[in-house]
Design an enzyme around this catalytic site. Structure first.
Site, PDB file in Angstrom:
ATOM      1  N   ARG A  38       2.537   2.176  -0.024  1.00 31.44           N
ATOM      2  CA  ARG A  38       3.709   3.448   0.451  1.00 31.44           C
ATOM      3  C   ARG A  38       4.970   2.434   1.374  1.00 31.44           C
ATOM      4  O   ARG A  38       5.522   3.522   1.026  1.00 31.44           O
ATOM      5  CB  ARG A  38       2.140   4.479   1.651  1.00 31.44           C
ATOM      6  CG  ARG A  38       1.327   4.798   0.637  1.00 31.44           C
ATOM      7  CD  ARG A  38       0.702   5.724   2.070  1.00 31.44           C
ATOM      8  NE  ARG A  38       1.481   6.217   2.148  1.00 31.44           N
ATOM      9  CZ  ARG A  38       1.200   6.395   3.678  1.00 31.44           C
ATOM     10  NH1 ARG A  38       0.233   6.587   4.577  1.00 31.44           N
ATOM     11  NH2 ARG A  38       1.674   7.893   4.159  1.00 31.44           N
TER      12      ARG A  38
ATOM     13  N   CYS B 240       3.613   2.935  11.144  1.00 29.31           N
ATOM     14  CA  CYS B 240       2.608   3.326   9.985  1.00 29.31           C
ATOM     15  C   CYS B 240       3.638   4.571   9.772  1.00 29.31           C
ATOM     16  O   CYS B 240       4.519   4.868   9.348  1.00 29.31           O
ATOM     17  CB  CYS B 240       1.241   2.975  10.320  1.00 29.31           C
ATOM     18  SG  CYS B 240       0.641   4.765  11.454  1.00 29.31           S
TER      19      CYS B 240
END
Length: 294
Positions: free
Chosen positions: A190, A249
């Site tokens: 990601r 994140c």
């Protein structure tokens, strides 16, 4: 596990991690919170809790309790209102100075979110159950399937924050001076911009380095020994000091896992960027990078 003994022989104080065996011994006086959640199924955590939880534990929901409502530009899990969260915990019976233990069923990110939030509220006597629900079962811990009896309102209240966080404007400015190192807790996939399913745009913030939160764990799902974590994190940080680190994140949840690992390794003082990638990528004018290099 980080724990200290009170001079008046009170119970041990746990401020980072607690083992299932330690929790079994201390359970009677501990405020336990089940933080189980699934991003792809927001009701899963409540169902898991109903099917079985640590005796006396309450369930706190990531979207409703541990975050405020997103508005499309402030990330998927904005910080909750401090006073509202403190009131919620007091209504569930939390007392000032009481030991809190948080756990989940997903290797710790949701429990670590509550751990960070309680430090933000000024409460340091909070720990994450090492290994989560799975470790409790492996240790033969008792299971409750009914809701615990309501407790009298506790006297928990806000105190000066013990946690640090930064806003998006701080990171925009950091693009120029690079005084802080940004650490991204998402998977390398990601981070690099592949397989993004949660946010509308893929990639990472320029200059960020990747430290997947699950790298804090051993094969058994428990946190690595503190010295091993310290060695790994110091290699990543280089000459940077912990207070020069900003953790992020996707939405400010699994980044708390990295902060917990740093604290457990004796490298406290890093900050959280609560909005994280979901806030950053909401503005097309902010630069974004794809690939596995910062």
């Amino acid at each position: 596990m980080t724990a200290s003994r009170e001079t008046n022989h009170q119970a041990a104080r746990y401020t980072t991690l607690i083992s299932a065996a330690q929790l079994q011994q201390a359970l009677a006086g501990v405020f336990v919170a089940d933080c189980s959640h699934e991003l792809s199924d927001p009701g899963a955590g409540e169902r898991d809790y109903a099917s079985g939880h640590i005796p006396g534990a309450i369930h706190v929901h990531l979207d409703r309790d541990l975050a405020s409502l997103p508005n499309g530009s402030n990330g998927r899990h904005p910080l909750p209102d401090r006073a509202a969260l403190a009131d919620l915990l007091a209504r569930h019976g939390l007392r000032s100075g009481q030991q809190v233990v948080a756990y989940d069923r997903a290797q710790g990110p949701y429990a670590a979110r509550l751990w960070w939030l309680l430090r933000w509220l000024g409460h340091d006597q909070v720990a994450v159950l090492d290994g989560g629900w799975q470790s409790w079962g492996a240790a033969g811990g008792a299971v409750q399937t009914t809701s615990p009896a309501p407790l009298p309102r506790g006297d928990f209240s806000l105190r000066p924050s013990l946690a640090q966080f930064v806003q998006v404007d701080d990171l925009v400015a950091n693009l120029r001076h690079r005084q802080r190192l940004l650490v991204d807790a998402r998977s390398l996939q990601r981070y690099g911009g592949d397989g993004e399913t949660l946010d509308p745009k893929a990639g990472h913030i320029p200059g960020a380095v990747c430290r997947f939160f699950r790298d804090n764990l051993g094969d058994d799902g428990r946190f690595k020994p503190a010295q091993d974590l310290r060695t790994e994190w110091l290699a990543l940080l280089g000459k940077r000091k912990p207070h020069e680190i900003v953790n992020q994140c996707g939405s400010g949840v699994s980044a708390c896992h990295n902060i917990l690992a740093l604290e457990h390794a004796g490298l406290g003082g890093s900050a959280l960027y609560p909005g994280s990638w979901s806030e950053w990528c909401a503005d097309p004018d902010r630069p974004m990078v794809r690939g596995t290099e910062p």
